[in-house]
Structures are given as C-alpha cells and as structure tokens.
Design a protein around this motif. Structure first.
Motif, PDB file in Angstrom:
ATOM      1  N   ASP A   1      36.018  28.176  23.432  1.00 38.38           N
ATOM      2  CA  ASP A   1      35.228  28.796  24.265  1.00 38.38           C
ATOM      3  C   ASP A   1      34.432  29.892  23.581  1.00 38.38           C
ATOM      4  OD1 ASP A   1      36.611  27.219  26.308  1.00 38.38           O
ATOM      5  OD2 ASP A   1      37.820  29.199  27.005  1.00 38.38           O
ATOM      6  N   THR A   2      33.355  30.198  24.151  1.00 37.38           N
ATOM      7  CA  THR A   2      32.407  31.041  23.496  1.00 37.38           C
ATOM      8  C   THR A   2      32.264  32.481  24.170  1.00 37.38           C
ATOM      9  OG1 THR A   2      30.536  30.225  24.631  1.00 37.38           O
ATOM     10  CG2 THR A   2      31.216  29.342  22.291  1.00 37.38           C
ATOM     11  N   ILE A   3      31.973  33.508  23.473  1.00 44.67           N
ATOM     12  CA  ILE A   3      31.557  34.688  24.143  1.00 44.67           C
ATOM     13  C   ILE A   3      30.194  35.327  23.500  1.00 44.67           C
ATOM     14  CG2 ILE A   3      34.014  35.566  24.510  1.00 44.67           C
ATOM     15  CD1 ILE A   3      33.590  37.446  22.111  1.00 44.67           C
ATOM     16  N   GLN A   4      29.677  36.360  24.335  1.00 48.24           N
ATOM     17  CA  GLN A   4      28.400  36.995  23.914  1.00 48.24           C
ATOM     18  C   GLN A   4      28.807  38.235  23.367  1.00 48.24           C
ATOM     19  OE1 GLN A   4      25.166  36.057  23.805  1.00 48.24           O
ATOM     20  NE2 GLN A   4      25.765  33.795  24.941  1.00 48.24           N
ATOM     21  N   ALA A   5      28.451  38.595  21.871  1.00 45.37           N
ATOM     22  CA  ALA A   5      28.880  39.776  21.572  1.00 45.37           C
ATOM     23  C   ALA A   5      28.055  40.547  20.511  1.00 45.37           C
ATOM     24  CB  ALA A   5      30.253  39.710  20.755  1.00 45.37           C
ATOM     25  N   PHE A   6      27.899  41.785  20.150  1.00 45.83           N
ATOM     26  CA  PHE A   6      27.244  42.260  19.126  1.00 45.83           C
ATOM     27  C   PHE A   6      28.234  43.098  18.459  1.00 45.83           C
ATOM     28  CE2 PHE A   6      26.460  44.706  23.022  1.00 45.83           C
ATOM     29  CZ  PHE A   6      26.734  45.992  22.723  1.00 45.83           C
ATOM     30  N   VAL A   7      27.794  43.598  17.258  1.00 43.63           N
ATOM     31  CA  VAL A   7      28.401  44.526  16.419  1.00 43.63           C
ATOM     32  C   VAL A   7      27.717  45.896  16.553  1.00 43.63           C
ATOM     33  CG1 VAL A   7      29.308  45.042  13.953  1.00 43.63           C
ATOM     34  CG2 VAL A   7      29.582  43.038  14.975  1.00 43.63           C
ATOM     35  N   ARG A   8      28.706  47.243  16.320  1.00 39.31           N
ATOM     36  CA  ARG A   8      28.406  48.543  16.361  1.00 39.31           C
ATOM     37  C   ARG A   8      29.106  49.091  15.280  1.00 39.31           C
ATOM     38  NH1 ARG A   8      28.292  52.290  21.798  1.00 39.31           N
ATOM     39  NH2 ARG A   8      29.646  53.409  20.348  1.00 39.31           N
TER      40      ARG A   8
ATOM     41  N   GLY B   1      28.172  37.855  34.253  1.00 42.81           N
ATOM     42  CA  GLY B   1      27.924  38.510  35.624  1.00 42.81           C
ATOM     43  C   GLY B   1      28.039  40.243  35.281  1.00 42.81           C
ATOM     44  N   SER B   2      27.828  40.491  34.091  1.00 44.27           N
ATOM     45  CA  SER B   2      27.793  42.041  33.777  1.00 44.27           C
ATOM     46  C   SER B   2      26.753  42.276  33.078  1.00 44.27           C
ATOM     47  CB  SER B   2      28.988  42.668  33.121  1.00 44.27           C
ATOM     48  OG  SER B   2      28.965  43.785  32.923  1.00 44.27           O
ATOM     49  N   ASN B   3      26.063  43.574  32.872  1.00 47.44           N
ATOM     50  CA  ASN B   3      25.121  43.808  32.121  1.00 47.44           C
ATOM     51  C   ASN B   3      25.701  45.109  31.122  1.00 47.44           C
ATOM     52  OD1 ASN B   3      24.769  45.995  33.955  1.00 47.44           O
ATOM     53  ND2 ASN B   3      23.009  45.052  34.446  1.00 47.44           N
ATOM     54  N   VAL B   4      26.965  45.462  31.220  1.00 48.56           N
ATOM     55  CA  VAL B   4      27.493  46.744  30.707  1.00 48.56           C
ATOM     56  C   VAL B   4      28.472  46.110  29.715  1.00 48.56           C
ATOM     57  CG1 VAL B   4      28.879  48.859  30.694  1.00 48.56           C
ATOM     58  CG2 VAL B   4      26.795  48.346  32.623  1.00 48.56           C
ATOM     59  N   PRO B   5      28.291  46.380  28.229  1.00 50.35           N
ATOM     60  CA  PRO B   5      29.154  45.972  27.205  1.00 50.35           C
ATOM     61  C   PRO B   5      30.466  46.715  27.600  1.00 50.35           C
ATOM     62  CG  PRO B   5      27.394  47.256  26.242  1.00 50.35           C
ATOM     63  CD  PRO B   5      27.035  47.064  27.823  1.00 50.35           C
ATOM     64  N   ARG B   6      31.699  46.042  26.842  1.00 48.73           N
ATOM     65  CA  ARG B   6      32.761  46.635  26.609  1.00 48.73           C
ATOM     66  C   ARG B   6      33.146  46.638  25.142  1.00 48.73           C
ATOM     67  NH1 ARG B   6      34.893  50.283  29.384  1.00 48.73           N
ATOM     68  NH2 ARG B   6      33.886  50.150  31.548  1.00 48.73           N
ATOM     69  N   TYR B   7      33.600  47.813  24.782  1.00 48.18           N
ATOM     70  CA  TYR B   7      33.821  47.953  23.154  1.00 48.18           C
ATOM     71  C   TYR B   7      35.110  47.550  22.966  1.00 48.18           C
ATOM     72  CZ  TYR B   7      28.812  49.369  23.162  1.00 48.18           C
ATOM     73  OH  TYR B   7      27.786  49.609  23.251  1.00 48.18           O
ATOM     74  N   TYR B   8      35.475  47.101  21.689  1.00 48.60           N
ATOM     75  CA  TYR B   8      36.965  46.786  21.288  1.00 48.60           C
ATOM     76  C   TYR B   8      36.868  47.178  19.666  1.00 48.60           C
ATOM     77  CZ  TYR B   8      37.701  44.492  25.636  1.00 48.60           C
ATOM     78  OH  TYR B   8      38.005  44.293  26.835  1.00 48.60           O
TER      79      TYR B   8
ATOM     80  N   PRO C   1      45.296  45.615  34.524  1.00 49.24           N
ATOM     81  CA  PRO C   1      45.227  45.142  35.819  1.00 49.24           C
ATOM     82  C   PRO C   1      43.799  45.348  36.448  1.00 49.24           C
ATOM     83  CG  PRO C   1      47.122  47.039  35.786  1.00 49.24           C
ATOM     84  CD  PRO C   1      46.319  46.476  34.140  1.00 49.24           C
ATOM     85  N   GLY C   2      43.312  44.370  36.891  1.00 48.29           N
ATOM     86  CA  GLY C   2      41.856  44.580  37.448  1.00 48.29           C
ATOM     87  C   GLY C   2      40.894  44.806  36.520  1.00 48.29           C
ATOM     88  N   GLY C   3      41.039  44.650  35.255  1.00 48.42           N
ATOM     89  CA  GLY C   3      40.174  44.765  34.007  1.00 48.42           C
ATOM     90  C   GLY C   3      39.149  43.704  33.900  1.00 48.42           C
ATOM     91  N   HIS C   4      37.988  43.853  34.135  1.00 45.37           N
ATOM     92  CA  HIS C   4      37.030  42.791  34.400  1.00 45.37           C
ATOM     93  C   HIS C   4      37.046  42.066  32.923  1.00 45.37           C
ATOM     94  CE1 HIS C   4      33.705  40.420  35.602  1.00 45.37           C
ATOM     95  NE2 HIS C   4      32.776  41.012  34.879  1.00 45.37           N
ATOM     96  N   CYS C   5      36.671  42.995  32.060  1.00 45.50           N
ATOM     97  CA  CYS C   5      36.403  42.167  30.593  1.00 45.50           C
ATOM     98  C   CYS C   5      37.741  41.685  29.917  1.00 45.50           C
ATOM     99  CB  CYS C   5      35.918  43.253  29.651  1.00 45.50           C
ATOM    100  SG  CYS C   5      34.932  42.534  28.199  1.00 45.50           S
ATOM    101  N   SER C   6      38.713  42.678  30.094  1.00 44.82           N
ATOM    102  CA  SER C   6      39.905  42.139  29.310  1.00 44.82           C
ATOM    103  C   SER C   6      40.645  40.947  30.099  1.00 44.82           C
ATOM    104  CB  SER C   6      41.049  43.387  29.295  1.00 44.82           C
ATOM    105  OG  SER C   6      41.583  43.493  30.638  1.00 44.82           O
ATOM    106  N   GLY C   7      40.353  40.675  31.479  1.00 49.24           N
ATOM    107  CA  GLY C   7      40.754  39.757  32.344  1.00 49.24           C
ATOM    108  C   GLY C   7      40.109  38.411  31.700  1.00 49.24           C
TER     109      GLY C   7
END
Lengths: 159, 736
Positions: free
Chosen positions: B584-591, B543-550, B569-575
């Motif tokens: 479970d699976t996620i969509q991710a890319f490496v930078r 539901g987002s098109n902005v990636p979060r980086y870890y 608290p309220g963090g979309h991606c960390s939640g």
C-alpha cells in the motif's frame, strides 16, 4: 599614429625640426619584443639622449602607475620623475615574451646626428635595467634589430 | 538589513571570492616552502661591505645584490652579456645554486591580484576583497545575534548540519579572512595611488659626485655599518658611468653612495606610510612571516565550503518559505505581518492574510518575526502570527524576536494583533504567542484585537479571527484559508511489525521504501530530501488536508523510512496507518528537526523513550557505527507484548552500537517506569553528565515531565538543573 610634441619639441635645438608642420618628419615604427623572463608586466621607457648622453625627451612610457617610475633609473634620474614628461604618451606595461609597437612622427633631424635612443626597463621582483637598449638613430640602422641587456629580446625602428 | 548585507555579496561574489581565496591558499604556503634551503649567515653576522666584496669577487659583471624576505642572498650579474642570477652563500660569497625565480609564483600572484586583466583585474580583485570583508563582518554580527549576544559568540552552534558547518568554519576563519581582505584592499589602493605607500619619492639623486676612480666595494664605509639582516638591495653603479652611484635599500631607508669616496651622499629614512605599507604587505603575503601565511591560507581554505553551504542554505530557505506576491518593503508598507514558524505551516496562513489585505488595497510587508525592525515608518497595523515550539518555546523564525524587541524605538503609532498557532493537547498551548502579547502589552503597544489562538491549524478558527480583524479595521476583508501542503512523495509500505495488542496498546513499526528519484528530479529539488533519524515525516491521511507528524526511526542512509505508530482510539491518521498492508502507498513529506539528534562528537548519549518514543532513539542507535557510548532507557507495558525493537536492540548491544539497555515495564509484577530507573541509576548518570553526556527524551508529555523531575533529583547534588543543560543544547525533548 601619434604626433610628438611636448618637451622634446620645445626645449632643444632640434625643436623646430621635430614639428611636422615646419620640417620634414616621417612616420617611424618602434617595435620592442621582450624576452620570456617569466615575471609580471615590465615597465619600459623609450627616450632620446644627445651624443653626450644628455636627456632630450621621452617618446613613450609603457606602464601606468607613476609610483613605479623610480625603477626606470636613468630616465628617472634625468627627469627627476616629472610626470609631465610622459603626459599623453603612456600605455600599458608589457608582458613577459610579448611585443609592442608604436608609430610616431619623428623629425629627419634626429637621424644621423649623434642622437641615441634608450630603453630603461624594470619589472617587479626582477632587476632594474637602465639603458637595457642603447641604439644610435641612423637612417642606415633602420630595420636592423638590436638586442637589449636584460629584458629586451629585440628592438627595431623602421621607417 | 544585516541579512541582505550578507546574502547579496555572498551570492553575487561567491565565485570571485572563492577564486581569490583558493589562489591565496596556494600563495600562502610559498613563504614557508621558501624558508628551506636558505644558506646560514655566519655567527656574529656579516656587514654589507664585506658581503658585497666577496660576491663581487666571485661574480664579475655584478649588477645588484638583493636579500629576499625569506633571507636568501641573490646576486644578479651579467655573463657574456646574458643576465644571470645566483643564490649565494653569505659566508663565502660563492654561488650555491643558480637562482631560478619561481615563474609559477609569478604566474599565481598575477592571477591572484589581477586575473591577468591588468588594472581592471586589480579592481575586480579588490571588489572581491571588499565583498569578503562585508561577508566577514556581517556574518560575525549575524552569528553574535543568533547565539544571543557577543559574549556567547563562541558557544556551541545549533541548527542543521549545514548551518553548523557554516557557522563553525566562519568562527574559525573570520579573523584571518578579515585581515586578508583589509590588507588586500589597502595594497590595491596603494597601487592605484589612492593611499600613499611612501615609495613615490626616492631620496634626491645627488647633484654632483666625486667622479674619481671606483673604490672596491668592501672598502665602502657607508656599507660597513649595515648588517646583512638589514639589507634589501644594493645596486652597483652602471658600468663605465662615473656619474652613477651605489643605490642602497635597507629595512629602514634608502640612499645613494658615492662610488669613488664610499660616502653616503643622500639618505632617506622610510616614512610612516612606507613602514605601514610594508607591514600590511607582510601581513597579506606572509613574506617574512611564514607562519602567519600558513594560518591565513588555512582560513582561506574554508571559503569554498562556506560559499557552498551559504548558497545551499539560502536556496533552501528561499524554497521553504512560500512565495509571497506583492511583498512591500518594511518602511513603505502600511501593514506589517510577522511570522513565527517552526516548520512552515504558519507561513501559509500569513500568505492568506497578506493576499486578503493586499486585495483590500493595503501595502503589506510580510517577514519572519526574527527580522523585526527597530521601527516601521508607514505602518498602521501589525499582525504577529506565532506558532509555539516544544514546551511553550519560540519557534525557529521567532527565536530572536523578544531580543530584537529590546531594540525597538519606543512605543509605535500602529496597532498590533497577535495570533497564536498551536495544539490544545499541549499544556503550554500557544505559550509563545501569549508571551509575545504580554510583552507587547507591558511595553504599551495598542492592540487592534485581543490575542487569539488557532487550534491545530483550523481554517474555520482562522477565518473567524479574520472576521474580527475586518470589524476592527472596518474594512471588507475576507480570509479564506486553503492550507498549502508541501510537495508530497509516494511511499510504499515494505513491512510492518505489530506489537502491544495484548496490552491494549496496538503499536506498529512501519517501514516504507524511499522512492527512487531520477537525476533530473534530484537536480531540480523535486526528489525526496535526505533525512536523519529524529526528523519528522508529515503524513496526510486520505480525506484530510492537515498532516500528522511522526518522528523518523531511520535515516536516509538506512535505505528506508521507518516510523513507530501507536493506534489511538478514534485517531484518524494512526487508524489509517494501522490498516496499511505491504504494497500500500501513502502521501508524505519530510520536515527537518535538527534540534533533536545526538550532537557531534564522542560524548556519551543518554536516550530515554517510552512506547513509540523509542522510534527516533532506535534510529540514533542504528546509525551509531562508531560505537559511541549510548545508554537507552525504554519504558513499555509488558515485555511479552510491547517490547519494541527487542531483537534489534539485542543485536545492537552485541555490535556495541548500544552500550547499555535499561527497561521498565508497567504491567508486570514489579511494575516500574523509566523515571524509576533513572533515579536508581543516579550516580552513573551524574558521571555520564559530568563527562559531557547529552540527554534525548522522546515520548508522551507526562512521561517527559516525569523524566525531567527525575533528572532534577538526580542532578540536585551537583547543583546543575535540566534547564541549564537544555540551554546548552544537552537536554532535548521530542514530545507528543
């Protein structure tokens, strides 16, 4: 087929006889095969002297860089390295173990008259071999292979 | 321009240059090998007449004697009309061994200089040498520019491993490669007679000779004065020809000697052009200078590696930058867009702007900020889209912008608009864009619109800025940005370890399986790229098109992808990540994040992290198989609850991957922070830094600032500052 005019035709007593239009000339095939001496392309020059060894004219120069002509010693001495001597009758140098043939129109008067065909040869980092081949031009000698000193495995002229 | 000059010969001539280099490497060792087995010259030297006399006595049918650049004396003679050659002892003139000229060397040499293609091959090889020269010179200039000037040319290289390898090899080899290519071109030009090598006109052949009987060669006076070391070649007169002469070549000249009188008939010193040619020939081949030959060979040995790394870097950069359609040249465009981007997302915005302006009929030139030209002939407007990296610094593709601005010709006729991209959570929000705007204002550049800022890649803000630009241009331009997300990969959660719930800091270490890639996917570059600990993974929550980086806590070599995530608290991606269950699976890319990782070498590494900041540091320790001294400072809340990686760290201490572990906890009786531990360890840390230690800090902004202050105090007695270490690449931060 190449027609030979040039200096040989103009300066010597046999001049007129070398012009095909004026005298009987015949196509002659000169075939030179080199030994497997293992070096880079050899420079060869085929030229004619009279019975006394006086230079008459050049038939063919195998090797395109004029600065190396000094290593074809007797030819260079006779012509003083004059590039006009080989103008238009120059081809590629000849690789180790390779052979090359040229077909020329030569006057009948060149044969059985004491003229000799010489080949001076040289290759980079190898010896210089002036008069590697010296062979009298006779009709009887046609088709008979001759061996050279350092570079030429066999040389044949055939009519 | 410089980049183009480096890129195109590099790609087109790579195979040719590599071929020339490798064949050159093989030839380069021959002069050193040929030094072996050279019979010694007797003390006091030998003159050429004596030598020739002895050799002639041993070799009837002697035709010539020559001395090779390695010092071997070789007799060429005829035996039973067979041409022979022998290596002779200069003391006795006797045969040491038959002389067998290496046909391998001949073959290799012919391949190297003409590819067995005669003159066409020679020209091809010369073109290869010219390409090498252009690559060496343009590369040198690019390196100087990258390093920040010629004086810093030899400072530590930065960037990805490929980039460092390329630059390090190049700096080692550039002198040798320049010498080899210049001398190679010179020799080819001399072969074709474009440049004189002084050899076309030998000394005048004597018009007359004495003609008397041949004098024994050891009596020849002209040869008595010449030492063997000067000899190149002595050719004997043609047998039975009294009009012939001795032909002598020495290191200084050529001449003819009368065979009857032994007198020099004519002599010609080598002219300048011949001496120059011979020196250049020696410098190219190493013949007579064997150690230079080996050095040049060593330099050439780097060429295949440089070609490979260069092409890979070019290909990666090409793929990383979004394809911009209808990109015009810098000097024909009426609108210029310059992009300063770290990871690539700013390029997406640039493309949207580019397309909109092109649609409105403009000729647009879009390029990285680093390729600012000294002028743009047709430009009427310039847009600078600049992200900010780290603590207000320039992003990768904008790092050289301000330096290049110094070379800009005067005040431009066009107007400029600066747009910054950043994250308002950071205190230095869009600092680089602000700096650029301020510098341009100082230089008197006219603004099209005031500097503006985009928070966290907001498309709404960008589209609004677009409306301002359209108004200023009085044109109908509409920006509708659709963010471009790099190719993502599906990662499956293997396991999770949960910490910190008791201290209100729920934190999880998440491990994902790396998707298996088929060979085809790997070849076509569709596979997940290799990554190192400290690189970043971009995760796109549904539901987002902005990636979060870890930050990555593992490298591809570890066989899994690990991250450390605290639930905000309220963090979309960390939640979202905290809800994941194994399977479970996620969509991710490496930078890639090449500036945040231990530098090469054995120097100590000081790792400082608080909370999830330990993630990449744990990855560095895990990969420290060579037991280089790594010192970790970890800060948490309570050892009972959020001591992340506790069991692993204990194991790594035993395995010597970790030299020392210091912890600080803030919710225990003796509360402390990592900053406190750093101050306590001041002396030990100073010693580590004096020994070349590198400092890597990962964690929140406040903690990073606290650590920086602590180090200012620690370093104060030494006169050093964290900022100096930062400039040397020895103090790096990864801050969120």
């Amino acid at each position: 087929m190449k027609n030979r005019f040039g200096k040989l035709a103009l300066t010597t007593a046999i001049a007129a006889s070398m012009l095909p239009a004026l005298a009987a000339a015949r196509p002659v095939t000169l075939t030179t095969t080199l030994k497997n001496y293992g070096g880079g392309g050899a420079y060869l020059v085929l030229y004619v002297t009279d019975a006394k060894g006086v230079y008459q004219g050049t038939l063919w120069m195998a090797g395109t860089h004029g600065k190396f002509y000094r290593y074809l010693k007797q030819w260079f001495r006779a012509t003083r390295g004059n590039l006009a001597e080989v103008n238009g009758i120059t081809g590629a140098s000849v690789g180790s173990g390779r052979s090359f043939s040229i077909k020329l129109d030569l006057s009948d008067a060149l044969f059985d008259a004491g003229y000799k065909l010489h080949i001076d040869a040289a290759a980079e980092n190898f010896r210089e071999s002036p008069s590697d081949v010296v062979v009298p031009l006779t009709k009887a000698g046609a088709g008979k292979p001759v061996r050279g000193r350092a570079f030429v495995k066999s040389f044949t002229y055939s009519m | 321009m410089l980049r183009q000059l480096h890129k195109y010969p590099g790609i087109i001539a790579a195979a040719l240059v590599v071929f020339l280099a490798l064949s050159g490497v093989i030839l380069s060792v021959l002069p050193a090998i040929q030094r072996a087995g050279v019979p010694p010259v007797p003390a006091g030297g030998v003159d050429v007449a004596t030598l020739a006399g002895k050799v002639a006595a041993n070799f009837p049918g002697l035709e010539h004697i020559s001395r090779t650049p390695s010092g071997k004396i070789v007799a060429f003679y005829y035996k039973n009309d067979q041409p022979m050659a022998a290596l002779v002892d200069p003391a006795t003139g006797k045969e040491v061994a038959p002389y067998d000229r290496s046909s391998f060397e001949q073959w290799m040499k012919s391949l190297h200089r003409s590819l067995f293609l005669g003159d066409k091959g020679r020209i091809t090889a010369a073109i290869g040498a010219a390409a090498m020269l252009i690559l060496a010179l343009s590369g040198l200039q690019m390196t100087a520019r990258r390093m920040g000037g010629w004086r810093k040319l030899l400072s530590r290289s930065r960037g990805t491993r490929m980039q460092r390898l390329h630059v390090d090899l190049a700096r080692f080899a550039v002198l040798g490669l320049t010498l080899s290519s210049v001398t190679g071109i010179y020799i080819t030009l001399a072969t074709f007679g474009v440049i004189s090598d002084g050899m076309a006109s030998p000394p005048i052949f004597p018009t007359s000779v004495d003609g008397g009987p041949t004098m024994p060669v050891d009596h020849v006076e002209a040869l008595r004065k010449i030492d063997i070391s000067q000899l190149r070649e002595l050719i004997f007169p043609y047998p039975g020809d009294p009009t012939d002469v001795y032909t002598l070549a020495t290191a200084t000249g050529d001449g003819y000697i009368d065979q009857a009188t032994g007198k020099m008939l004519s002599w010609q010193e080598h002219g300048f052009s011949q001496r120059l040619y011979e020196t250049i020939y020696m410098l190219h081949t190493g013949k007579g200078l064997w150690w230079l030959g080996l050095l040049l060979g060593l330099a050439s040995l780097t060429v295949p590696m440089m070609a490979w790394t260069g092409i890979v870097m070019w290909w990666k950069a090409r793929k990383a930058r979004p394809r911009i359609k209808a990109n015009h040249g810098a000097q024909v465009a009426d609108t210029v867009i310059l992009v300063g981007s770290e990871g690539g997302s700013t390029w997406g915005f640039a493309r949207t702007l580019h397309d909109a302006l092109t649609k409105a009929g403009h000729k647009v030139h879009t390029a990285p900020m680093n390729s600012l030209k000294p002028g743009y002939r047709k430009a009427r407007n310039m847009f600078i889209l600049a992200a900010t990296y780290g603590n207000g610094e320039a992003p990768r593709s904008g790092r050289n912008f301000l330096t290049r601005l110094e070379a800009f010709n005067g005040k431009p006729d066009f107007k400029v608009a600066v747009l910054g991209f950043g994250d308002r959570q950071f205190p230095q929000f869009c600092q680089f864009a602000r700096d650029v705007d301020a510098t341009l204002a100082e230089r008197g550049w006219d603004r099209l619109v005031e500097v503006d800022f985009i928070d966290r890649q907001s498309t709404q803000e960008f589209n609004r800025w677009g409306r301002n630009v359209a108004r200023a241009l009085d044109e109908d331009i509409v920006l509708e940005h659709v963010p471009v997300i790099p190719r993502t990969h599906v990662l499956t959660l293997i396991s999770r370890n949960d910490y910190g719930a008791e201290v209100q800091a729920p934190t999880s270490i998440l491990r994902f399986a790396i998707p298996r890639a088929s060979l085809l996917a790997r070849i076509t570059g569709r596979a997940m790229p290799k990554f190192e600990a400290g690189d970043l993974v971009g995760i796109i929550p549904p539901g987002s098109n902005v990636p979060r980086y870890y930050s990555l806590a593992s490298s591809a070599k570890d066989g899994m992808l690990e991250i450390c995530v605290k639930k905000h608290p309220g963090g979309h991606c960390s939640g979202y990540l905290h809800e994941l269950k194994p399977g479970d699976t996620i969509q991710a890319f490496v930078r890639p994040n090449p500036d945040f990782r231990p530098a090469r070498g054995k120097a100590p590494v000081i790792l400082i992290g608080a909370g999830t900041g330990i993630g990449p540091l744990a990855g560095f320790i895990r990969g420290n198989s060579k037991a280089r001294p790594m010192h970790l400072y970890f800060g948490g809340r309570d050892p009972k609850s959020d001591f992340l990686y506790r069991t692993e760290l204990e194991k790594w201490l035993e395995e010597k991957r970790l030299a020392r572990l210091n912890t600080a906890f803030s919710r225990v009786a003796e509360r402390s922070y990592v900053q406190d531990r750093i101050r306590q360890d001041a002396e030990a840390l100073r010693e580590l830094i004096a020994n070349g230690a590198q400092i890597l800090v990962c964690g929140g902004r406040d903690m990073a600032n606290g650590v920086m202050e602590a180090f200012e105090q620690v370093l104060a007695p030494t006169g050093m500052e964290p900022a100096t270490l930062k400039a040397q690449g020895r103090y790096a931060e990864d801050v969120y």
